[in-house]
Write a protein that holds these residues in place. Sequence first.
Motif, PDB file in Angstrom:
ATOM      1  N   ARG A 528       0.850  -1.194   0.000  1.00  0.00           N
ATOM      2  CA  ARG A 528       0.000   0.000   0.000  1.00  0.00           C
ATOM      3  C   ARG A 528       0.885   1.242   0.000  1.00  0.00           C
ATOM      4  O   ARG A 528       1.848   1.339   0.763  1.00  0.00           O
ATOM      5  N   ALA A 529       0.512   2.205  -0.857  1.00  0.00           N
ATOM      6  CA  ALA A 529       1.332   3.407  -0.997  1.00  0.00           C
ATOM      7  C   ALA A 529       1.400   4.169   0.318  1.00  0.00           C
ATOM      8  O   ALA A 529       2.458   4.622   0.744  1.00  0.00           O
ATOM      9  N   PHE A 530       0.247   4.292   0.958  1.00  0.00           N
ATOM     10  CA  PHE A 530       0.233   5.095   2.180  1.00  0.00           C
ATOM     11  C   PHE A 530       0.782   4.278   3.341  1.00  0.00           C
ATOM     12  O   PHE A 530       0.163   3.310   3.778  1.00  0.00           O
ATOM     13  N   ASP A 531       1.932   4.684   3.806  1.00  0.00           N
ATOM     14  CA  ASP A 531       2.582   3.978   4.911  1.00  0.00           C
ATOM     15  C   ASP A 531       3.436   4.977   5.679  1.00  0.00           C
ATOM     16  O   ASP A 531       4.421   5.505   5.146  1.00  0.00           O
ATOM     17  N   ILE A 532       3.034   5.287   6.890  1.00  0.00           N
ATOM     18  CA  ILE A 532       3.873   6.109   7.767  1.00  0.00           C
ATOM     19  C   ILE A 532       4.167   5.295   9.025  1.00  0.00           C
ATOM     20  O   ILE A 532       4.232   5.825  10.139  1.00  0.00           O
ATOM     21  N   GLY A 533       4.339   4.003   8.789  1.00  0.00           N
ATOM     22  CA  GLY A 533       4.588   3.072   9.896  1.00  0.00           C
ATOM     23  C   GLY A 533       5.787   3.469  10.739  1.00  0.00           C
ATOM     24  O   GLY A 533       5.846   3.153  11.937  1.00  0.00           O
ATOM     25  N   ALA A 534       6.742   4.188  10.143  1.00  0.00           N
ATOM     26  CA  ALA A 534       7.933   4.603  10.894  1.00  0.00           C
ATOM     27  C   ALA A 534       7.569   5.447  12.113  1.00  0.00           C
ATOM     28  O   ALA A 534       8.357   5.564  13.044  1.00  0.00           O
ATOM     29  N   LEU A 535       6.364   6.044  12.093  1.00  0.00           N
ATOM     30  CA  LEU A 535       5.975   6.935  13.187  1.00  0.00           C
ATOM     31  C   LEU A 535       5.019   6.263  14.170  1.00  0.00           C
ATOM     32  O   LEU A 535       4.465   6.924  15.051  1.00  0.00           O
ATOM     33  N   GLY A 536       4.816   4.956  14.008  1.00  0.00           N
ATOM     34  CA  GLY A 536       3.862   4.245  14.869  1.00  0.00           C
ATOM     35  C   GLY A 536       4.249   4.298  16.337  1.00  0.00           C
ATOM     36  O   GLY A 536       3.396   4.173  17.208  1.00  0.00           O
ATOM     37  N   GLY A 537       5.536   4.501  16.616  1.00  0.00           N
ATOM     38  CA  GLY A 537       5.955   4.526  18.015  1.00  0.00           C
ATOM     39  C   GLY A 537       6.340   5.911  18.503  1.00  0.00           C
ATOM     40  O   GLY A 537       6.982   6.064  19.548  1.00  0.00           O
ATOM     41  N   LEU A 538       5.936   6.923  17.769  1.00  0.00           N
ATOM     42  CA  LEU A 538       6.302   8.307  18.111  1.00  0.00           C
ATOM     43  C   LEU A 538       5.781   8.673  19.503  1.00  0.00           C
ATOM     44  O   LEU A 538       4.593   8.491  19.771  1.00  0.00           O
ATOM     45  N   ASP A 539       6.646   9.204  20.353  1.00  0.00           N
ATOM     46  CA  ASP A 539       6.128   9.589  21.681  1.00  0.00           C
ATOM     47  C   ASP A 539       5.572  11.024  21.636  1.00  0.00           C
ATOM     48  O   ASP A 539       5.657  11.696  20.611  1.00  0.00           O
ATOM     49  N   ASP A 540       4.995  11.463  22.743  1.00  0.00           N
ATOM     50  CA  ASP A 540       4.308  12.756  22.731  1.00  0.00           C
ATOM     51  C   ASP A 540       5.259  13.908  22.407  1.00  0.00           C
ATOM     52  O   ASP A 540       4.889  14.833  21.685  1.00  0.00           O
ATOM     53  N   ASP A 541       6.481  13.830  22.938  1.00  0.00           N
ATOM     54  CA  ASP A 541       7.445  14.903  22.640  1.00  0.00           C
ATOM     55  C   ASP A 541       7.811  14.895  21.165  1.00  0.00           C
ATOM     56  O   ASP A 541       7.925  15.950  20.540  1.00  0.00           O
ATOM     57  N   GLY A 542       7.975  13.711  20.636  1.00  0.00           N
ATOM     58  CA  GLY A 542       8.307  13.596  19.214  1.00  0.00           C
ATOM     59  C   GLY A 542       7.188  14.155  18.346  1.00  0.00           C
ATOM     60  O   GLY A 542       7.431  14.812  17.328  1.00  0.00           O
ATOM     61  N   TYR A 543       5.961  13.907  18.773  1.00  0.00           N
ATOM     62  CA  TYR A 543       4.803  14.434  18.035  1.00  0.00           C
ATOM     63  C   TYR A 543       4.784  15.958  18.107  1.00  0.00           C
ATOM     64  O   TYR A 543       4.583  16.643  17.096  1.00  0.00           O
ATOM     65  N   ASP A 544       5.040  16.495  19.277  1.00  0.00           N
ATOM     66  CA  ASP A 544       5.052  17.952  19.430  1.00  0.00           C
ATOM     67  C   ASP A 544       6.093  18.577  18.513  1.00  0.00           C
ATOM     68  O   ASP A 544       5.893  19.664  17.978  1.00  0.00           O
ATOM     69  N   ALA A 545       7.216  17.895  18.354  1.00  0.00           N
ATOM     70  CA  ALA A 545       8.332  18.480  17.604  1.00  0.00           C
ATOM     71  C   ALA A 545       8.354  18.029  16.147  1.00  0.00           C
ATOM     72  O   ALA A 545       9.249  18.411  15.399  1.00  0.00           O
ATOM     73  N   LEU A 546       7.376  17.244  15.736  1.00  0.00           N
ATOM     74  CA  LEU A 546       7.413  16.627  14.403  1.00  0.00           C
ATOM     75  C   LEU A 546       7.577  17.680  13.297  1.00  0.00           C
ATOM     76  O   LEU A 546       6.766  18.598  13.173  1.00  0.00           O
ATOM     77  N   ALA A 547       8.624  17.528  12.515  1.00  0.00           N
ATOM     78  CA  ALA A 547       8.861  18.439  11.393  1.00  0.00           C
ATOM     79  C   ALA A 547       8.108  17.908  10.173  1.00  0.00           C
ATOM     80  O   ALA A 547       7.806  16.719  10.089  1.00  0.00           O
ATOM     81  N   PRO A 548       7.787  18.782   9.187  1.00  0.00           N
ATOM     82  CA  PRO A 548       7.078  18.319   7.997  1.00  0.00           C
ATOM     83  C   PRO A 548       7.847  17.197   7.287  1.00  0.00           C
ATOM     84  O   PRO A 548       9.074  17.256   7.189  1.00  0.00           O
TER      85      PRO A 548
END
Length: 897
Positions: A528-548
Amino acid sequence: MFDGAELASGGQREVKTTCPYCGVGCGVIARVAADGAVSVRGDAGHPANRGRLCSKGSALADTLVPEGRLLHPEIGGPENRYRRVSWDEALGEVARRFSDTIARHGPDSVAFYVSGQLLTEDYYVANKLMKGFIGSANIDTNSRLCMASSVVGHKRGLGADAVPGSYEDFECADLVVLVGSNLAWCHPVLNQRLLAARAERGTRIVLVDPRRTDCVDAADRHLALKAGTDAVLFNGLLAWLDSRGHRDAGFTAAHVEGVEEALAAARADAPDVATVARRCGMEEAEVAAFYAEFAATGRVVTVYSQGVNQSSQGSDTVNAILNLHFLTGRIGRAGCGPFSVTGQPNAMGGREVGGLANQLAAHMGFTAEEVGRVGRFWSAPRMADKPGLKAVDLFRAIEAGTVKAVWIMATNPAVSMPDAGRVRRALAKCETVVVSDCIRDTDTGRFAHIRLPAKGWSEKDGTVTNSDRTVSRQRAFMAGAGEARADWWIMTQVARRMGFAEAFRYETAAAVFREHAALSGFENGGARAFDIGALGGLDDDGYDALAPFTWPWRTGSEPQKRLFGDGRFFTADGRARMLAVTAKPLPRVLPDGALLLNSGRLRDQWHTMTRTGLSARLSAHAPEPRLDINPADAAARGLVDGGLARIATAAGEALARVHVTDAQSEGAIFLPMHWTDRFTGACVIGRLIDDGAVDPASGQPDLKRMPATVEPWRPDWTAFLLARRPVEPGHGGYWARRAVAGGHLVEMAGMGAIPAVEAWLPGLDPAGAAVEFHDEARGGLRMAWMDGDRLEACLFVAAAGRLPPRGWLAGLLAADGLDDGARAGLLAGRAPGVADEGRIVCACFSVGINRLAHAIRDRGLTSVAEIGAALKAGTNCGSCVPELKEVLRHAHQREVA
Ligand SMILES: Nc1nc2c(c(=O)[nH]1)N[C@H]1C(S)=C(S)[C@@H](COP(=O)(O)OP(=O)(O)OC[C@H]3O[C@@H](n4cnc5c(=O)[nH]c(N)nc54)[C@H](O)[C@@H]3O)O[C@H]1N2
Ligand SMILES: Nc1nc2c(c(=O)[nH]1)N[C@H]1C(S)=C(S)[C@@H](COP(=O)(O)OP(=O)(O)OC[C@H]3O[C@@H](n4cnc5c(=O)[nH]c(N)nc54)[C@H](O)[C@@H]3O)O[C@H]1N2
Ligand code: SF4
Ligand SMILES: [Mo]
């Protein structure tokens, strides 16, 4: 990954977020000063805009006002009588009504109608609740009106709904073909990037649009084809390219299926340039020159938007465009590819979570395998196993009574759906209508039994995906207004009350995002083309700081900017599909004397104006609902520029201000989609367009080609009102309201005798007014209401066409008090020696047409650069530059004459 999302210094804060308007998805830096004042600027670090903003983005801070906000949950009924309730009561009531309806009539008796303006996290929760737990796929979105045809075209051609390229391809293309896209007004920053590249490397631009839009200013060629004939033009090009040896035989042999079938259909449809020219209403030479240019240019990006999608053969037209890129191998390489520019800020995010009724989640559909996979991932008790109702059918089902409860979020279907009259009738008889919005009194909100206050931009956290698959964070930098809550939170609370607490335990947007990311990677393995599995374990701080970043971002690899470079597509056999396309005639019969009604957007308004309508700056560019009509068509009907017209179709009618312009080709008119019953008396375009012309594959309605008649509407009196409050006149004639600094300006006109003021201006008591002048015989009237020294309101009524200019008067509302000069001039309507700005051309610096004309004449200005130096106009976002050129052209024509 941390990119300095939040910086603070000297009592002020700066937060990086994303513009909530168009699908360009510009990065914005919001600065909150110590006193709470907000200003915004472009984020130079964001890959979509690199610091640029357009007029709407620049004016974002203007819209962060309390005016009109829905501040707490309300329960009530149609007559617009609502009572404030607690969140607990409101959420309980929504859950109870939905659960009861499902218990009595089954899961398909309820529906959600959602929006590409929800954040991905909101959208994910809505889709999961409906498709995994309620057990119906009756969730559809306003993207049905917007991108559904592109989704179908992408899936059929590429095997997945994935835009192949990135914005950088606009910058390294040698030819950009804009098809049914008014990029200059609708994706202005992308347009700015294109113009900058053109200045640097001479990119050629071809515009394919029946209208002469502002895009023409930079275009080398404008193909003003007959509306609805795009498939003929592109089929003709396909056949032409092949017959002249421009097939990339190596690429097609290795990577493309369906070549011969597509070519056969194209040849049958459009065998030669003469046929194309005749069917499209163009000169043969124009067609031939365009074809030759396409053939001769290796790097071509074909950009398309609503002129293509919003059509009863939108999906086929998308495939006709993809076919060209497959045949010539112009895909997967720098500066190449078909490019669907998405409209809403999160149109793409909605497609990723499966917000359309015929998708599941994470780019899956309704095969047994996919239903099983998503069901396992969600531990869903009741998976929907077949597609649900698409928007048009959904509202028809509400009208028919088979859908008995609907929850509408972040969209205004009473305005934006075709046959908006039917939509209103359907909502009026629906047992349960829940509306989540930031704004209290919208056309759709008036039908709600329960209104839920949603947090808006600046208040909520989440992610959006733009046109080139870049996922960016929207970050909160203000507290929610009143008791407003994030949409995902509201739905989570209802889900818990419906008995699904275990699966809806989210406490943060980050938690929702993690689950969404994990599902995209779940049993994916590159299929499937849509796959952002690399971010499945992103913690809250990582989410807050997530760059485009762009997707796909598979576990263990890097985000991918351009797709299909390896010639592998997402079909079962990995090969792209060319589709045999046969052009169809217009879906609706055009009776003699009728004109073709086209509809779409204006530069400075956003959809149903709930936010941009709050900004005086943005409302100045197009102050009233405006009918664009060609001079010949206008003359034939006795219409004059600046007069009023009545537009009628089989579905409904409207009143609008006439704008005679040769930008409009003969036989067609254009009306903006923006005005609602809150802003004007009778100009909801959705009421004029029937819902009968729908693309069979995508369910997307044709909103651009409706037969209409136009006639002059000659009022007996005209009037205008300036008031601090947003008054909605009740006189039944023409009126249009817009924001001005400190209040509102309402233009009005009516037939017959002037009604008594108290009867049509609710809340304004004539007894409390200073009346200067009341001419019984001719109906003239001028009144002003004061609050101490401050002007509260003033009303000017006259027999047609004898009212003072509005500019100076409108400025008085913003003043703390009126000085003697202003008081003396008030009821005369003008202060001696003050020139009127006239209609605003440059929104950023509020430069009006009169000031421009005077400066051009008195100071001998001859170029946009000189105007910029003298008046600053055009020097910020640049959106008005084409119009400045037009003003110059007219001024100099007048001089020559
Ligand atoms: N200022 C502003 N910008 C916006 C929005 C907004 O409300 N205001 N909304 C956003 C959204 S959601 C969207 S979807 C996009 C839409 O962006 P666009 O698609 O660029 O905008 P539209 O004005 O709907 O239509 C585009 C053009 O299609 C042309 N057209 C009509 N019929 C035909 C036809 O048969 N063939 C061809 N080739 N062209 C045709 C119209 O004349 C029009 O100029 O804009 C986004 N950006
Ligand atoms: N005639 C005609 N009709 C058209 C079109 C056309 O070209 N011509 N274009 C179509 C297209 S492409 C589109 S995309 C649609 C757009 O049409 P709509 O989606 O109906 O228009 P909007 O005004 O954007 O509606 C968004 C609503 O959500 C509210 N809102 C904003 N942010 C939030 C939030 O975070 N949460 C919640 N709950 N609410 C929020 C806003 O106040 C507003 O009421 O119109 C379609 N209709
Ligand atoms: S181009 Fe679109 S995303 Fe960028 S600032 Fe303008 S409206 Fe916002
Ligand atoms: Mo859209």
